[in-house]
Design a protein around this motif. Structure first.
Motif, PDB file in Angstrom:
ATOM      1  N   LYS A  37      -8.228  -0.195   7.511  1.00  0.00           N
ATOM      2  CA  LYS A  37      -6.787  -0.070   7.786  1.00  0.00           C
ATOM      3  C   LYS A  37      -5.964  -0.746   6.694  1.00  0.00           C
ATOM      4  N   GLN A  38      -6.370  -1.949   6.301  1.00  0.00           N
ATOM      5  CA  GLN A  38      -5.653  -2.672   5.251  1.00  0.00           C
ATOM      6  C   GLN A  38      -5.686  -1.899   3.936  1.00  0.00           C
ATOM      7  N   SER A  39      -6.873  -1.431   3.573  1.00  0.00           N
ATOM      8  CA  SER A  39      -7.025  -0.680   2.331  1.00  0.00           C
ATOM      9  C   SER A  39      -6.217   0.614   2.365  1.00  0.00           C
ATOM     10  N   PHE A  40      -6.241   1.300   3.499  1.00  0.00           N
ATOM     11  CA  PHE A  40      -5.531   2.573   3.606  1.00  0.00           C
ATOM     12  C   PHE A  40      -4.025   2.381   3.422  1.00  0.00           C
ATOM     13  N   LEU A  41      -3.468   1.368   4.078  1.00  0.00           N
ATOM     14  CA  LEU A  41      -2.035   1.107   3.946  1.00  0.00           C
ATOM     15  C   LEU A  41      -1.674   0.746   2.505  1.00  0.00           C
ATOM     16  N   GLN A  42      -2.540   0.009   1.829  1.00  0.00           N
ATOM     17  CA  GLN A  42      -2.300  -0.325   0.422  1.00  0.00           C
ATOM     18  C   GLN A  42      -2.326   0.938  -0.440  1.00  0.00           C
ATOM     19  N   ARG A  43      -3.239   1.857  -0.127  1.00  0.00           N
ATOM     20  CA  ARG A  43      -3.338   3.094  -0.904  1.00  0.00           C
ATOM     21  C   ARG A  43      -2.144   4.019  -0.651  1.00  0.00           C
ATOM     22  N   VAL A  44      -1.696   4.070   0.602  1.00  0.00           N
ATOM     23  CA  VAL A  44      -0.492   4.861   0.912  1.00  0.00           C
ATOM     24  C   VAL A  44       0.702   4.301   0.144  1.00  0.00           C
ATOM     25  N   GLU A  45       0.808   2.979   0.100  1.00  0.00           N
ATOM     26  CA  GLU A  45       1.917   2.328  -0.611  1.00  0.00           C
ATOM     27  C   GLU A  45       1.942   2.750  -2.087  1.00  0.00           C
ATOM     28  N   LEU A  46       0.748   2.861  -2.666  1.00  0.00           N
ATOM     29  CA  LEU A  46       0.642   3.295  -4.068  1.00  0.00           C
ATOM     30  C   LEU A  46       1.203   4.699  -4.289  1.00  0.00           C
ATOM     31  N   ASP A  95      11.678  14.055   2.188  1.00  0.00           N
ATOM     32  CA  ASP A  95      10.407  14.523   1.615  1.00  0.00           C
ATOM     33  C   ASP A  95       9.516  13.356   1.195  1.00  0.00           C
ATOM     34  N   HIS A  96       9.775  12.192   1.781  1.00  0.00           N
ATOM     35  CA  HIS A  96       8.961  11.013   1.442  1.00  0.00           C
ATOM     36  C   HIS A  96       8.475  10.319   2.714  1.00  0.00           C
ATOM     37  N   ILE A  97       7.369   9.605   2.588  1.00  0.00           N
ATOM     38  CA  ILE A  97       6.837   8.852   3.723  1.00  0.00           C
ATOM     39  C   ILE A  97       7.714   7.635   3.977  1.00  0.00           C
ATOM     40  N   GLN A  98       8.101   7.482   5.234  1.00  0.00           N
ATOM     41  CA  GLN A  98       8.858   6.299   5.636  1.00  0.00           C
ATOM     42  C   GLN A  98       7.899   5.215   6.120  1.00  0.00           C
ATOM     43  N   ASP A  99       7.044   5.590   7.078  1.00  0.00           N
ATOM     44  CA  ASP A  99       6.083   4.632   7.635  1.00  0.00           C
ATOM     45  C   ASP A  99       4.844   5.361   8.126  1.00  0.00           C
ATOM     46  N   VAL A 100       3.720   4.664   8.092  1.00  0.00           N
ATOM     47  CA  VAL A 100       2.507   5.115   8.780  1.00  0.00           C
ATOM     48  C   VAL A 100       2.577   4.527  10.183  1.00  0.00           C
ATOM     49  N   PHE A 101       2.496   5.371  11.205  1.00  0.00           N
ATOM     50  CA  PHE A 101       2.595   4.832  12.566  1.00  0.00           C
ATOM     51  C   PHE A 101       1.280   4.899  13.333  1.00  0.00           C
ATOM     52  N   ASN A 102       0.296   5.589  12.770  1.00  0.00           N
ATOM     53  CA  ASN A 102      -1.013   5.634  13.438  1.00  0.00           C
ATOM     54  C   ASN A 102      -2.100   5.829  12.395  1.00  0.00           C
ATOM     55  N   ILE A 103      -3.093   4.943  12.399  1.00  0.00           N
ATOM     56  CA  ILE A 103      -4.262   5.111  11.540  1.00  0.00           C
ATOM     57  C   ILE A 103      -5.425   5.481  12.447  1.00  0.00           C
TER      58      ILE A 103
END
Length: 200
Positions: free
Chosen positions: A48-57, A124-132
């Protein structure tokens, strides 16, 4: 006829490429993405931590741009043929975001047989991830015995819980955690599909 349900990881299983690193290479952040992806695959950083960091990128890129990149990712066609021929009992289980993989999933015809992470959009951009996606929660929903196929550390629980757990190393090395718990390890796609057909 068997009563198996088939669960498939998406990246490097159904696809011939890792999706997030492919996106990253197109938008110029490949090296940072590679480091994060590899540490997650090896189990050094919680998924989960890694995924959120990758989405941020990747958040700087538009969703439509990313969907275009993903739509051109090469698929493991014989495996796709198996999934489509057995659609009623095949499922894609992936950490990837719904908004990025939507077109790819539609191409597979698996919109109703998908477990994935989900995001909120701002234009057209991601605001937040709400479910992993929680693969452990997914497998707890399965009533029938299931076959699981994947390669990464985040697939290990799913593969360990499966009656037939397959580590697939046709695209990238199978994670050590998967090797420890898989009932089978396959390195060639044709042999994987032959094996899956024997389980029908």
């Amino acid at each position: 006829m068997s009563r198996y349900i088939f669960l498939f990881d998406l990246d490097s299983t159904v696809t011939r490429q890792e999706i997030l690193p492919t996106i990253a290479s197109h938008i110029g952040v490949y090296e940072q993405m590679k480091d994060l992806t590899e540490s997650s695959m090896r189990g050094e950083v919680p998924f989960k931590q890694s995924f959120l960091q990758r989405v941020e990128l990747l958040k700087s890129a538009s969703v439509s741009q990313i969907r275009e990149i993903v739509s051109n990712i090469e698929l493991n066609e014989p495996l796709v043929d198996f999934i489509q021929a057995n659609k009623s009992r095949s499922y894609i289980v992936t950490g990837n975001l719904d908004v990025w993989i939507e077109g790819l999933i539609e191409k597979l015809g698996m919109e109703k047989n998908l477990f994935c992470s989900k995001a909120l959009l701002d234009g057209d951009h991601i605001q937040d991830v709400f479910n992993i996606v929680d693969k452990d929660a997914v497998i707890r929903q399965m009533v029938l015995p299931f076959v699981a196929v994947g390669d990464g550390n985040n697939d290990a629980e799913m593969i360990e819980a499966a009656e037939v757990g397959i580590g697939y190393g046709g695209v990238r090395p199978v994670a050590a955690s998967v090797l420890e718990c898989a009932t089978h390890v396959v390195y060639q796609e044709d042999k994987l599909v032959d094996f899956l057909n024997k389980l029908l």
